[in-house]
Design a protein around this motif. Sequence first.
Motif: not given
Length: 161
Positions: A62-76
């Motif tokens: 589990v990776v906690a504390g992902l910000g919006s940019l990190d999550v957007a890169r993850l979705f990409f």
Amino acid sequence: MARFFFYGTLLDADVQRLVFGHALADSAIRPAVLEHYRPARARGKLYPILAERRQARTAGVVVAGLGSLDVARLFFYEDAGYETQEVRVTVAGERTKPAWVFIPSRRMVALASNWSLAEWRRRHKARVLPAIAEMMRAFPGPERLPSFRAWRARRRRPAGG
């Protein structure tokens, strides 16, 4: 800040650096287990997908504390072949916590054999990393990703709404 469960290529620190554009903090990563799923090999793919199976367990982090940019890169990185789902995972053998996970769409087919991170590293990592780096250079930004925008809107919706 968001919490995600990783079970496949994102367990690899080199892949994480390419996807997020930086190393994840060690303090943000905790071992975790997702019950009733197995990390299956996906037909025609080098990465795994989760396949539902009673009595199965998928080890990951589990990776906690992902910000919006990190999550957007993850979705990409995860592309359109997945749907996000909030699940409960057992973190470090202690208690369950909610986390988001990428569940394969119905178009993806799970093979009978389980996927192995060690095998992926040995057989595929060296040739896959340059392709991931090239792909992530094309990241268009968060607002150009409909899947990320939809997840963000769904996440912000009040309970029961």
